[in-house]
Design a protein around this motif. Structure first.
Motif, PDB file in Angstrom:
ATOM      1  N   THR A  72      -5.516   9.002  -7.975  1.00 48.90           N
ATOM      2  CA  THR A  72      -6.481   8.343  -7.999  1.00 48.90           C
ATOM      3  C   THR A  72      -7.337   8.651  -7.868  1.00 48.90           C
ATOM      4  N   VAL A 100      -5.001  11.617   1.363  1.00 51.00           N
ATOM      5  CA  VAL A 100      -4.512  11.664  -0.009  1.00 51.00           C
ATOM      6  C   VAL A 100      -4.947  10.735  -0.071  1.00 51.00           C
ATOM      7  N   THR A 146       0.854  -1.318  -0.087  1.00 48.30           N
ATOM      8  CA  THR A 146       0.184   0.288  -0.166  1.00 48.30           C
ATOM      9  C   THR A 146       0.995   1.647  -0.168  1.00 48.30           C
ATOM     10  N   GLN A 147       0.002   2.412  -0.658  1.00 46.29           N
ATOM     11  CA  GLN A 147       1.366   3.595  -0.586  1.00 46.29           C
ATOM     12  C   GLN A 147      -0.161   4.560  -0.105  1.00 46.29           C
ATOM     13  N   CYS A 148      -0.504   4.683  -1.189  1.00 44.40           N
ATOM     14  CA  CYS A 148      -1.666   6.275  -0.206  1.00 44.40           C
ATOM     15  C   CYS A 148      -3.113   5.288   0.294  1.00 44.40           C
ATOM     16  N   GLY A 149      -2.290   4.200  -0.872  1.00 45.90           N
ATOM     17  CA  GLY A 149      -4.424   2.744   0.367  1.00 45.90           C
ATOM     18  C   GLY A 149      -5.556   3.891  -1.067  1.00 45.90           C
ATOM     19  N   PHE A 150      -5.646   4.498  -1.819  1.00 42.66           N
ATOM     20  CA  PHE A 150      -6.903   4.447  -2.090  1.00 42.66           C
ATOM     21  C   PHE A 150      -6.976   3.544  -3.325  1.00 42.66           C
ATOM     22  N   PHE A 161     -10.882   9.066   3.821  1.00 39.62           N
ATOM     23  CA  PHE A 161     -10.448   9.270   3.589  1.00 39.62           C
ATOM     24  C   PHE A 161     -11.977  10.350   3.055  1.00 39.62           C
ATOM     25  N   VAL A 177      -6.278   0.608 -11.123  1.00 40.52           N
ATOM     26  CA  VAL A 177      -4.481   1.929 -11.104  1.00 40.52           C
ATOM     27  C   VAL A 177      -4.415   1.994 -10.343  1.00 40.52           C
ATOM     28  N   ARG A 227       3.830   0.838   8.171  1.00 41.96           N
ATOM     29  CA  ARG A 227       3.556   1.767   7.977  1.00 41.96           C
ATOM     30  C   ARG A 227       2.198   2.237   8.770  1.00 41.96           C
ATOM     31  N   ARG A 280      -1.802   4.746  -9.255  1.00 41.53           N
ATOM     32  CA  ARG A 280      -1.041   5.666  -9.164  1.00 41.53           C
ATOM     33  C   ARG A 280       0.236   5.942  -8.417  1.00 41.53           C
ATOM     34  N   CYS A 281       0.400   5.552  -7.833  1.00 41.33           N
ATOM     35  CA  CYS A 281       1.025   5.718  -6.821  1.00 41.33           C
ATOM     36  C   CYS A 281       2.532   4.669  -7.571  1.00 41.33           C
ATOM     37  N   HIS A 313      -5.611   0.652   5.287  1.00 48.67           N
ATOM     38  CA  HIS A 313      -5.296   1.180   4.242  1.00 48.67           C
ATOM     39  C   HIS A 313      -5.927  -0.672   3.853  1.00 48.67           C
ATOM     40  N   PHE A 336       1.461  14.231  -5.374  1.00 45.77           N
ATOM     41  CA  PHE A 336       1.886  14.475  -6.446  1.00 45.77           C
ATOM     42  C   PHE A 336       1.855  15.487  -6.820  1.00 45.77           C
ATOM     43  N   GLY A 366      -3.221  10.173  -3.523  1.00 48.01           N
ATOM     44  CA  GLY A 366      -2.805  10.233  -4.113  1.00 48.01           C
ATOM     45  C   GLY A 366      -2.233  11.585  -4.443  1.00 48.01           C
TER      46      GLY A 366
END
Lengths: 156, 450
Positions: B205, B254, A99-103, B35, A135, B22, A137-138, B28, B258, B256
């Protein structure tokens, strides 16, 4: 057009509610039933963040008018989380930094759940195909693919 | 806690070298991370924007009468409803002056500029209401090219009269070292290249958005996916003309960013809608808006002229860089300053002349994205280094090593270089990819005076 009474089973619970015409499954889950794990990234079926299961198959819930699936059985990420601990896929995502942003994570896990249900020992290519509509995106695809393969190995 | 600090060899590191989970990952994988759009207050209204369908035009008339008739529409907002309609985000760090409008007044400067906000009981009604707004335009000639925009006879896009950002009275951000013309005269070779990049969308995203909830104590609670919570709070308070303490921003999660979520584009108007209606209001970009309306990385045009000796020593570098800010400043004046300082590259060049322009055009305002102000410049610089190496039949790594900064070198912006490590990084990279370097290049050191 009149609203419809919808009866669907969501994560094992029988739900009955009224939906305006054009209400999507995603909208019903998030706004009516308060199940917010599935996300709206695009609303037009291109990003996969809203992936849920309808009668066992992975679908993009933003593209499904909820009135068309009356009587169906729906599963969301909330329904795959055991009361105690994590599912093998969730644990693998956690342990392997998938996971990164988790979205995108809920959609990724639901796409992977659907794959492992029919193909418990997938090849890397099977995994890539299964998440090809999702998708990230990260761009953490490598660790996501790895986590799914590890989860498959752990459960088979 | 670990004892010792490693320097005396008795360290017991308990973090370095070990994976650490993390903090947000458990949320997540279970879908429990909240969110901003996972908040769903009762009675929430939805905001959608009617946007400019012209790149450059005067507004002859704005008719909201049909929008008001759309079932479910409860509030229409125009510029008259915005307490401080003129703003600029960098005003917080004393860069620039108010030049962007929350909602357009007399003219529009880009295709997509917000004109009228429509608030309704459903997203669909808000969308239908926004579509029902009628705007009559008087078309003006648009400017899309940075070099056209700065011509002496170019039409000034904004009230202050220049189509570029002024840096302390100068037409661009300038860096000067030595005498670049003298350097070119002495050089064995002159190389000139032009580079042009396009705008790049961050494409998160999760699209940009917020939910604003009026609280019983008179404050506004802003659930936002901004990458810059305090920046958003302060700029929103300035636009609303309220004390900072009137607002509370709930953020930090957030989907995503960038760089695409550091401008303050959705919160102010949503706050106004919440204040006017007394109800929670959501304003979230749809995918089209995220791709087309939200600010991308600036397109840059870069001219590089290098004077180089036969052995590869660069003796002069002249760069003219045009960053296309689009219609409004946002974070571009800052990025253009960064570009000016960056464009000499990590090299010791005695004669440098940099002009870095922040130019306004009738394009979508550009702003932050990962390393903005330096990424495109680096592409141009390092491509130039490769082209010079090829033209002079030199090894591209040796060319870089020969010119690399060392501690004690004077940088083009008149700071002495310290803590440099480019030489060591290149040596290590060469070793790892099996790129052989002659002894004299392997013996080079950043610490050794030139």
């Amino acid at each position: 057009m009149p609203s419809s009474v919808i009866e669907i089973t969501v994560n094992g619970s029988e739900e009955e509610f009224i939906a305006k015409p054009g209400t999507t499954l995603l909208g019903a889950l998030r706004d009516t039933l308060g199940l917010t794990a599935a996300k709206r990234g695009c609303g037009v079926g291109t990003c996969g963040t809203c992936t849920c299961h309808v009668d066992g198959e992975a679908v993009m819930s933003c593209l499904v008018p909820v009135e068309t699936i009356n009587g169906a059985t729906v599963r969301t990420l909330e329904g795959t989380t055991p009361a105690d601990g994590l599912s093998p896929l969730q644990q693998a995502f956690l342990d392997n930094f998938a996971t990164q942003c988790g979205f995108c994570t809920p959609g990724m896990i639901m796409a992977a759940e659907a794959l492992l249900a029919v193909n418990p020992a997938p090849t890397r290519e099977d995994v890539v195909t299964a998440i090809s509509g999702n998708v990230c995106r990260c761009t953490g695809y490598e660790s996501i693919i790895e986590a799914i393969l590890i989860a498959a190995e752990a459960t088979s | 806690m670990s004892e010792g600090n490693g320097a005396n060899g008795n360290s017991t590191f308990d973090v370095i070298g070990k994976p650490v989970q993390r903090l947000d990952s458990l949320g997540h994988v279970t879908g429990r991370t909240q969110f901003f759009e996972d908040v769903n207050p009762a009675g929430m209204l939805h905001l959608k924007m009617h946007r400019s369908e012209r790149h450059h035009a005067n507004l002859v008339s704005v008719d909201t009468s049909e929008a008001e008739k759309v079932k479910g529409v409860v509030q229409i907002l125009t510029h008259e409803d915005v307490p401080k309609n003129w703003y600029t985000v960098l005003t917080l760090i004393n860069v620039g002056y108010p030049e962007e409008l929350v909602l357009a007044e007399k003219k529009v400067l880009w295709y997509g500029e917000p004109i009228v906000a429509v608030v309704a009981t459903s997203e669909r009604a808000a969308r239908e209401g926004a579509a029902a707004v009628k705007v009559e335009y008087e078309d003006l000639e648009p400017i899309f090219d940075v070099e056209e925009a700065i011509k002496a006879d170019a039409y000034p896009l904004k009230p202050h009269g220049t189509n570029y950002f002024e840096y302390e009275g100068h037409h661009c951000r300038r860096v000067r070292l030595g005498d670049v013309e003298k350097g070119f005269a002495e050089a064995d070779h002159i190389f000139e290249f032009k580079y042009q990049s396009k705008p790049i969308e961050q494409a998160p995203t999760e699209t940009t958005g917020c939910i604003v909830e009026p609280r019983h104590d008179g404050r506004l609670k802003i659930y936002s996916n901004t990458q810059a919570a305090f920046f958003t709070l302060d700029n929103t308070a300035l636009i609303l003309d309220v004390p900072f303490g009137k607002l509370q921003v709930v953020g930090g999660t957030v989907g995503g960013g960038f760089g695409g979520k550091v401008d303050v584009t959705v919160e102010p108007i949503t706050c106004i809608a919440a204040m006017k209606t007394g109800k929670p209001v959501k304003y979230v970009y749809d995918r089209y808006e995220e791709m087309q309306i939200s600010s991308p990385r600036a397109a840059e045009r870069i001219y590089i002229k290098d004077g180089v000796m036969n052995d590869g020593t660069i003796v002069a570098r002249q760069v003219t860089l045009y960053a296309d800010a689009g219609a409004y400043s946002r974070h571009s004046p800052y990025a253009t300053t960064k570009a000016a300082a960056h464009m000499p590259g990590p090299y010791n060049i005695p004669n440098v002349h940099i002009d870095s322009w922040c130019v306004y055009t009738n394009r979508t305002p550009s702003s932050a994205m990962r390393g903005f102000g330096v990424t495109i410049g680096d592409f141009a610089l390092e491509t130039t280094m490769d082209r010079i190496a090829r033209a002079l039949d030199l090894d591209p790594l040796q060319l870089r090593l020969k010119n690399a900064y060392r501690d004690g070198d004077m940088k083009a912006h008149h700071k002495v270089a310290e803590g440099t490590a480019l030489i060591e990084v290149i040596q290590k990279a060469a070793e790892q990819v099996g790129h052989e370097l002659p002894d004299e290049y392997r013996a080079m050191s950043s610490k050794e005076a030139r």
